[in-house]
Design an enzyme around this catalytic site. Structure first.
Site, mmCIF file in Angstrom:
data_model
loop_
_atom_site.group_PDB
_atom_site.id
_atom_site.type_symbol
_atom_site.label_atom_id
_atom_site.label_comp_id
_atom_site.label_asym_id
_atom_site.label_seq_id
_atom_site.Cartn_x
_atom_site.Cartn_y
_atom_site.Cartn_z
ATOM 1 N N ARG A 86 0.828 -1.206 0.000
ATOM 2 C CA ARG A 86 0.000 0.000 0.000
ATOM 3 C C ARG A 86 0.863 1.258 0.000
ATOM 4 N NH1 ARG A 86 -4.994 -1.588 2.185
ATOM 5 N NH2 ARG A 86 -3.943 -2.796 3.783
ATOM 6 N N CYS A 106 -13.208 -8.890 13.563
ATOM 7 C CA CYS A 106 -11.959 -8.858 12.779
ATOM 8 C C CYS A 106 -12.156 -8.257 11.385
ATOM 9 C CB CYS A 106 -11.414 -10.276 12.642
ATOM 10 S SG CYS A 106 -9.957 -10.365 11.578
ATOM 11 N N ASP A 268 -13.523 -1.018 11.603
ATOM 12 C CA ASP A 268 -13.721 -1.019 10.149
ATOM 13 C C ASP A 268 -15.150 -1.426 9.800
ATOM 14 O OD1 ASP A 268 -11.023 -0.335 9.400
ATOM 15 O OD2 ASP A 268 -10.459 -2.316 10.172
ATOM 16 N N LYS A 312 -4.161 4.289 6.214
ATOM 17 C CA LYS A 312 -4.621 4.842 7.500
ATOM 18 C C LYS A 312 -4.418 6.343 7.555
ATOM 19 C CE LYS A 312 -3.408 0.783 10.146
ATOM 20 N NZ LYS A 312 -2.831 0.116 8.964
HETATM 21 S S1 SF4 Z 1 -8.184 -9.633 14.861
HETATM 22 FE FE1 SF4 Z 1 -8.488 -11.088 13.198
HETATM 23 S S2 SF4 Z 1 -6.407 -11.573 12.507
HETATM 24 FE FE2 SF4 Z 1 -6.228 -10.701 14.570
HETATM 25 S S3 SF4 Z 1 -6.283 -12.437 16.001
HETATM 26 FE FE3 SF4 Z 1 -8.375 -11.657 15.820
HETATM 27 S S4 SF4 Z 1 -9.279 -12.928 14.204
HETATM 28 FE FE4 SF4 Z 1 -7.072 -13.144 14.013
#
Ligand code: SF4
Length: 341
Positions: A86, A106, A268, A312
């Protein structure tokens, strides 16, 4: 006690009640709650902030129109499989998709999980070749999934391969392991991941002060004692840490554990996560309150990942007024002052 990996296991443990909509949520994203995290859950509190992060909710089946399957645009910036490029001077390298826990909010929830493939040896070789051929790449951020879920020997080989690329000055690992599965931090792992030439940093994902259990603190101390600089990443999450007292305690606990708070991520636009979202206005209010309570050492930068892969940007509160004829500065306690010049 083992990692809880199914709705049945959660039911047996009293963490959910049977509901067909939960089965739908569990199909969309794997379940994993490590013994370390399960032991921190207060079963008498329906809004427990640890449970909220890992136990599936029926709210995950509600998809808002603005939500995206790739909310930070990784795919648009991926020149070869496993690499996201990026910014000119750094890349993300994602060797695997497995995590010790599956966080319901996540940003890669549609990618992570036990079914998600790791890079094959040929794909990893192509990713390393991409980095090797671009001298402008100074920093490689290992993410995933969670890189510390790799066997120490395999992760050590990957770090050694990056270390052999002269222009890579910094290797950064992003991980939730020291917090959620601290027994994985061992002398063997440390010996395997320490590069000979490049500098290793570790970014630790931690969202609530209770996550810093004695075992987690001991794991962080092992990393810090090995000379590895540690930075903290926190996601601002409704019902988990969207109040100033919790954030204050978390940032203090991180600094005490030798982890410099780095980013407070605005949540997000991940599909099925509207119940975790906080407004930017509220995030700025919290940052303003933290400024009046914590030293600079304990201040994270509040950031938004611009959807579409644009990276970001800091979105913290402004402290300068917009009067063109005078500089007006707002202090940490909300009072405005005039600054000459
Ligand atoms: S935020 Fe997403 S990538 Fe990070 S530990 Fe949790 S599930 Fe896994």
């Amino acid at each position: 006690m083992q990692t809880l990996r199914s709705l049945e296991a959660l039911e047996r443990d009293g963490l959910v009640e049977s509901d067909p909509r939960l089965a739908e949520a569990a199909r969309a994203m794997a379940i994993a709650i490590t013994p370390e995290m399960a032991s921190l859950i207060d079963r008498t509190d329906a809004g427990d902030p640890i449970a909220r992060q890992f136990v599936p909710s029926v709210r995950e089946t509600e998809i808002a129109p603005e939500e995206l399957s790739d909310p930070i645009g990784d795919e648009a910036r991926s020149p070869v499989k496993g690499v996201v490029h990026r910014y000119p001077d750094r890349v993300l390298l994602k060797p695997l998709h497995v995590c010790p826990v599956y966080c319901r909010f996540c940003f890669r929830r549609e990618k992570v999980g036990p079914g998600g493939e790791a890079l094959s040896p040929a794909e990893l070789a192509a990713a390393l070749a991409y980095i090797r051929e671009r001298p402008e790449i100074w920093e490689v951020i290992l993410t995933g999934g969670d890189p510390l879920m790799m066997a120490p020997r395999r992760l050590g080989e990957l770090i050694a391969a990056l270390d052999a690329i002269e222009h890579v000055g910094v290797i950064r690992i992003h991980s939730r392991v020291p917090i959620v599965d601290p027994s994985r931090i061992t002398g063997e792992l440390l010996a395997a991941i320490t590069p000979r030439r490049a500098t290793l940093w570790i970014g630790v994902h931690c969202n609530h002060p209770r996550e810093l259990s004695p075992a987690a603190r001991a794991a962080l101390a092992m990393l810090a004692d090995a000379g590895i600089p540690l930075i903290g990443q926190t996601v601002l999450l409704a019902g988990v840490n969207d109040d100033v007292e919790t954030l204050e305690q978390l940032m203090r606990a991180l600094v005490s554990a030798r982890v410099k708070p780095y980013y407070l991520h605005h949540p997000d636009l991940v599909r099925g996560t509207s119940h975790f979202r906080v407004s930017i206005e509220r995030g700025q209010e919290l940052m303003r309150a933290l400024r009046g309570r914590l030293s600079g050492l304990a201040q994270p930068t509040y950031v938004l990942d611009v959807p579409g892969g644009h990276g970001k940007v800091p979105i913290g509160p402004a402290y300068l007024g917009d009067d063109p004829d005078a500089v007006q500065v707002r202090d940490a306690f909300g009072e405005t002052h005039r600054y000459p010049g």
